[in-house]
Design an enzyme around this catalytic site. Sequence first.
Site, PDB file in Angstrom:
ATOM      1  N   VAL A  82     -14.751  -4.313  30.327  1.00  0.00           N
ATOM      2  CA  VAL A  82     -14.145  -3.721  29.126  1.00  0.00           C
ATOM      3  C   VAL A  82     -12.635  -3.853  29.176  1.00  0.00           C
ATOM      4  O   VAL A  82     -12.016  -3.740  30.238  1.00  0.00           O
ATOM      5  CB  VAL A  82     -14.540  -2.236  29.009  1.00  0.00           C
ATOM      6  CG1 VAL A  82     -13.803  -1.557  27.858  1.00  0.00           C
ATOM      7  CG2 VAL A  82     -16.049  -2.109  28.818  1.00  0.00           C
ATOM      8  N   ASP A  95     -27.778   3.358  12.408  1.00  0.00           N
ATOM      9  CA  ASP A  95     -27.597   4.720  12.916  1.00  0.00           C
ATOM     10  C   ASP A  95     -28.488   4.892  14.142  1.00  0.00           C
ATOM     11  O   ASP A  95     -29.715   4.817  14.036  1.00  0.00           O
ATOM     12  CB  ASP A  95     -27.983   5.719  11.815  1.00  0.00           C
ATOM     13  CG  ASP A  95     -27.906   7.168  12.284  1.00  0.00           C
ATOM     14  OD1 ASP A  95     -27.427   7.417  13.405  1.00  0.00           O
ATOM     15  OD2 ASP A  95     -28.334   8.052  11.516  1.00  0.00           O
ATOM     16  N   ASN A 123      -8.433  10.773  26.950  1.00  0.00           N
ATOM     17  CA  ASN A 123      -7.349  11.687  26.553  1.00  0.00           C
ATOM     18  C   ASN A 123      -7.167  12.855  27.504  1.00  0.00           C
ATOM     19  O   ASN A 123      -6.805  13.956  27.086  1.00  0.00           O
ATOM     20  CB  ASN A 123      -7.632  12.246  25.150  1.00  0.00           C
ATOM     21  CG  ASN A 123      -7.708  11.170  24.103  1.00  0.00           C
ATOM     22  OD1 ASN A 123      -7.172  10.082  24.292  1.00  0.00           O
ATOM     23  ND2 ASN A 123      -8.362  11.458  23.000  1.00  0.00           N
ATOM     24  N   ASP A 134     -32.076   4.876  12.115  1.00  0.00           N
ATOM     25  CA  ASP A 134     -32.307   4.351  10.762  1.00  0.00           C
ATOM     26  C   ASP A 134     -31.177   3.396  10.406  1.00  0.00           C
ATOM     27  O   ASP A 134     -30.149   3.366  11.076  1.00  0.00           O
ATOM     28  CB  ASP A 134     -32.382   5.487   9.735  1.00  0.00           C
ATOM     29  CG  ASP A 134     -31.072   6.245   9.606  1.00  0.00           C
ATOM     30  OD1 ASP A 134     -30.146   5.741   8.944  1.00  0.00           O
ATOM     31  OD2 ASP A 134     -30.958   7.361  10.165  1.00  0.00           O
ATOM     32  N   HIS A 169     -13.773  10.491  12.244  1.00  0.00           N
ATOM     33  CA  HIS A 169     -13.237   9.710  13.357  1.00  0.00           C
ATOM     34  C   HIS A 169     -13.500   8.219  13.172  1.00  0.00           C
ATOM     35  O   HIS A 169     -12.590   7.385  13.259  1.00  0.00           O
ATOM     36  CB  HIS A 169     -13.863  10.214  14.651  1.00  0.00           C
ATOM     37  CG  HIS A 169     -13.273   9.671  15.899  1.00  0.00           C
ATOM     38  ND1 HIS A 169     -13.657   8.472  16.453  1.00  0.00           N
ATOM     39  CD2 HIS A 169     -12.320  10.165  16.726  1.00  0.00           C
ATOM     40  CE1 HIS A 169     -12.975   8.253  17.566  1.00  0.00           C
ATOM     41  NE2 HIS A 169     -12.157   9.268  17.765  1.00  0.00           N
ATOM     42  N   TYR A 219     -15.237   0.391  32.996  1.00  0.00           N
ATOM     43  CA  TYR A 219     -16.018  -0.751  33.469  1.00  0.00           C
ATOM     44  C   TYR A 219     -15.158  -2.018  33.454  1.00  0.00           C
ATOM     45  O   TYR A 219     -14.353  -2.223  32.537  1.00  0.00           O
ATOM     46  CB  TYR A 219     -17.254  -0.958  32.611  1.00  0.00           C
ATOM     47  CG  TYR A 219     -18.252   0.175  32.692  1.00  0.00           C
ATOM     48  CD1 TYR A 219     -18.696   0.648  33.921  1.00  0.00           C
ATOM     49  CD2 TYR A 219     -18.743   0.773  31.535  1.00  0.00           C
ATOM     50  CE1 TYR A 219     -19.613   1.684  34.005  1.00  0.00           C
ATOM     51  CE2 TYR A 219     -19.664   1.816  31.605  1.00  0.00           C
ATOM     52  CZ  TYR A 219     -20.091   2.270  32.845  1.00  0.00           C
ATOM     53  OH  TYR A 219     -20.991   3.297  32.924  1.00  0.00           O
ATOM     54  N   SER A 230      -8.280   6.911  21.188  1.00  0.00           N
ATOM     55  CA  SER A 230      -9.191   6.424  20.141  1.00  0.00           C
ATOM     56  C   SER A 230      -8.444   5.666  19.067  1.00  0.00           C
ATOM     57  O   SER A 230      -8.999   4.780  18.417  1.00  0.00           O
ATOM     58  CB  SER A 230      -9.913   7.604  19.480  1.00  0.00           C
ATOM     59  OG  SER A 230     -11.042   7.986  20.199  1.00  0.00           O
ATOM     60  N   PRO A 273     -12.630   3.889  -0.940  1.00  0.00           N
ATOM     61  CA  PRO A 273     -12.134   2.666  -1.601  1.00  0.00           C
ATOM     62  C   PRO A 273     -11.301   1.764  -0.696  1.00  0.00           C
ATOM     63  O   PRO A 273     -11.217   0.569  -0.958  1.00  0.00           O
ATOM     64  CB  PRO A 273     -11.299   3.220  -2.759  1.00  0.00           C
ATOM     65  CG  PRO A 273     -10.929   4.606  -2.345  1.00  0.00           C
ATOM     66  CD  PRO A 273     -12.098   5.111  -1.555  1.00  0.00           C
ATOM     67  N   ASP A 274     -10.697   2.317   0.366  1.00  0.00           N
ATOM     68  CA  ASP A 274      -9.909   1.484   1.272  1.00  0.00           C
ATOM     69  C   ASP A 274     -10.782   0.673   2.219  1.00  0.00           C
ATOM     70  O   ASP A 274     -10.289  -0.252   2.878  1.00  0.00           O
ATOM     71  CB  ASP A 274      -8.955   2.356   2.093  1.00  0.00           C
ATOM     72  CG  ASP A 274      -7.755   2.816   1.292  1.00  0.00           C
ATOM     73  OD1 ASP A 274      -7.953   3.200   0.125  1.00  0.00           O
ATOM     74  OD2 ASP A 274      -6.633   2.804   1.822  1.00  0.00           O
ATOM     75  N   ASP A 329     -19.202   4.214  16.641  1.00  0.00           N
ATOM     76  CA  ASP A 329     -18.486   5.486  16.523  1.00  0.00           C
ATOM     77  C   ASP A 329     -19.403   6.540  15.902  1.00  0.00           C
ATOM     78  O   ASP A 329     -20.609   6.510  16.121  1.00  0.00           O
ATOM     79  CB  ASP A 329     -17.213   5.266  15.689  1.00  0.00           C
ATOM     80  CG  ASP A 329     -16.074   6.173  16.108  1.00  0.00           C
ATOM     81  OD1 ASP A 329     -16.126   7.375  15.793  1.00  0.00           O
ATOM     82  OD2 ASP A 329     -15.126   5.679  16.747  1.00  0.00           O
ATOM     83  N   ASP A 385       0.828  -1.198   0.000  1.00  0.00           N
ATOM     84  CA  ASP A 385       0.000   0.000   0.000  1.00  0.00           C
ATOM     85  C   ASP A 385       0.871   1.261   0.000  1.00  0.00           C
ATOM     86  O   ASP A 385       1.898   1.327   0.694  1.00  0.00           O
ATOM     87  CB  ASP A 385      -0.914   0.000   1.220  1.00  0.00           C
ATOM     88  CG  ASP A 385      -1.853  -1.183   1.202  1.00  0.00           C
ATOM     89  OD1 ASP A 385      -2.966  -1.049   0.689  1.00  0.00           O
ATOM     90  OD2 ASP A 385      -1.441  -2.262   1.676  1.00  0.00           O
TER      91      ASP A 385
END
Length: 775
Positions: free
Chosen positions: A443, A270, A428, A297, A323, A440, A504, A258-259, A250, A216
């Site tokens: 996680v 959503d 952050n 949706d 993001h 938590y 992130s 394209p990637d 997110d 790549d």
Amino acid sequence: GVATAHLTLGREPGTQSASASGAGLSGSPVTFSAQATPNGTITGSVSTTTGFLAPPLRAARVAVTPLRTAARLLALPPRPLPFVLQPLARAAPSLPQRRSPPAYTSNELVVIMRDRALGVPSVGSMMLAGPATARAVGETMRAHLRTVTPAGAELAGVSPTILAARIRVADSTTRDAVAAGLRADPAIATVTRNGLVWLDGAERAVALAGTTVPNDLFYPQQSWHYGLIDLPRAWAITTGSSAVIVAVVDNGIRFDHPDLTANLTTDGYDFVNGVDSLRLCAGGKISNDDDGDKGYDPDPTNPASYHQDTVHGRYVPDSVAGHGVHVAGTIGAVGNDGGGVTGINWTVKIRPVRVLGVGGFGTTYDIAQGILYAAGLPADNGTGGTVNPTPAARIINLSLGGGGDTTLHSAIIAAANAGVLVVAAAGNSSTSTPSYPAGYPEVLAVSAVGPSATLASYSNYGSDIAVAAPGGDFSLGDGSDGIASTLWNFATTAPAYGYYEGTSMASPHVSGVAALILAQNPVLTAANVRSRLTTYAVNIGSATYYGAGLVNAYNSLTQSFGPPTQLYARLYNATTGAIVQTVPTQAGGAYTFTGVADGAFDVYAGTDESGDQQLGIPGRMWGAWGGSALPSAVNVAGAGTYPASFSIGLPTELDPNNALTSANVLMVGGYVHGKIQTASTTVPDDYYRVVIPQAGTYTFETSGWVGACGFALEERTVLGLYDANGTLLSSNDAIDATHFNYCSRITASLAAGTYYVGVAGSYGRRYRLQARSGT
């Protein structure tokens, strides 16, 4: 009995002869021959140390008296800055520098129902995971809430899987009164405000045996963070599987990038409601969902991106951002396709779930629905029913953070109970105060490191951290110190690429490695995968900062701490530079060279990998008796044992070496780590003396300590090759600038003798230099 003579053989090995003659004697002359056998023994032991091995103080060595004490490289034209595609200028980190972000929505409450009062299964029960049961429980909740919801409030949604409901208040000044009225109902366990959670990132915008690197275009920009977690070796084992689903919960995705296109599922969703609005600096307002439908949706496309003006608190549109697009690219951008960037998984399935709007925030209720949906559990569909995909994602990535509440935690528990590995960014804010959902216990919380492999300047830390991963760190001084991945140009509606920093960006590195583990062994449970990630992480310091350590893809796949190695000792002729013997060491690093002729010898040692018997490869352990920069010669004089015990690690230069007279030693078949003290593209900062043992083709090449030259902390080198008199023979600026390879390489046909290699650079940073026979 006519005559007698005695001849003592010389110290050089081989056949030696002498002749004798006598006048008038029959058979004269007579020739005698004998075989001289070297009988010196060099022995000792080699120990290894992790990390860089500082060279000893400069010691006297063979005097070098070149005709010139300084030499200049050919003046070379300046190179264009790399990776100038979209924004490289640093933007304000979204979480710590946002202007006093609100913690809650102004007009929404979240109600948690009591299971016994309603006669329904308890939260966490897998009975609630069934769509039919969820539908029935949802109807029971709605029927009850319709009778107890006070005037001026409405039931806006129900999430039966976690027994939660959203209540929307028409007049925010009555919110507390409405909450008090609801709390009076014995069937209601808790009533809380609907919290806000924010994005957790900031933007700026030659392969060895056993490794695999993609073709790549922008892989060099990614090489530092992928190299840091040992991906090239891991890719030689697996590059991912389309049977593994990773949910990116997110701010949405771009199906037209394209990637990403080939690796995205079509069952995303959503969960951003259209109630919250953003006041624009240009005037007017837009809804946080900004997609025209003001509700849940099945289209998780990210339609736009805005950031808050830090002075006025109003919103300004971003031209290049994304993001969720960036996070998805790290986990699973299509790899080895000759364009763009590569993901940790070249093939994988990414389920995009949008829970954060164009302003970079979302509510805990909406995020909880996104987590449930990602895990294949029934989620509120916004129209009075539930929705869930099949099958469930195996991994959920949450690169977001804020305050925690029961609703969010219940969704996390439900996902974990369903067998999903939940990975989240630690936050952050440079604090040990937990950010949720990372805080938590269910996680796997991820802190961030920069290319220096130390805690990033912004990263949260504390007892909740499970592992660390690369997140970038612009405070080190350069845009390429961030994480390179996919972005989107909203101004031109076109794909883009750029650098972000943040926990992130660290979280998807861990999610990506987890997906590789499942690609290799799909029957592993979430607990199994978590154990692999933490057990085989590399210890780089305090658990408070790094948890179990820096995640390592190769270790996690092989359940080992690196490939198997064998330690070898190598004997060089100190005068000619020729390799005399190479032997594997025994237990404890013991070695012995026997039959050594008289003379001066350098003793080196190094490790191979996976039985390839290749020593002196950059990144492997290498060193010499007396130090590789200026090794101490072992002088053999006759029969006897000559001891030489020493330690090796990652070899480093010995400064000052900025003149031919102070050059370090570099053996053919060895390498060194160096740093540029004085930046220049024309005057070498470091010199190395190389003895070529015999006529042939030789190569001198720089590489990065972790990634590619010219990016992150790595040097953009210029090499010069000089003869024994300091005359410049050849120079090289970049191996392939067109494809962003700013390392340097010189390959030349050389006669036996002494040469010098000079290294200059424009960044004042670090490089590795290798000398090898051949191309």
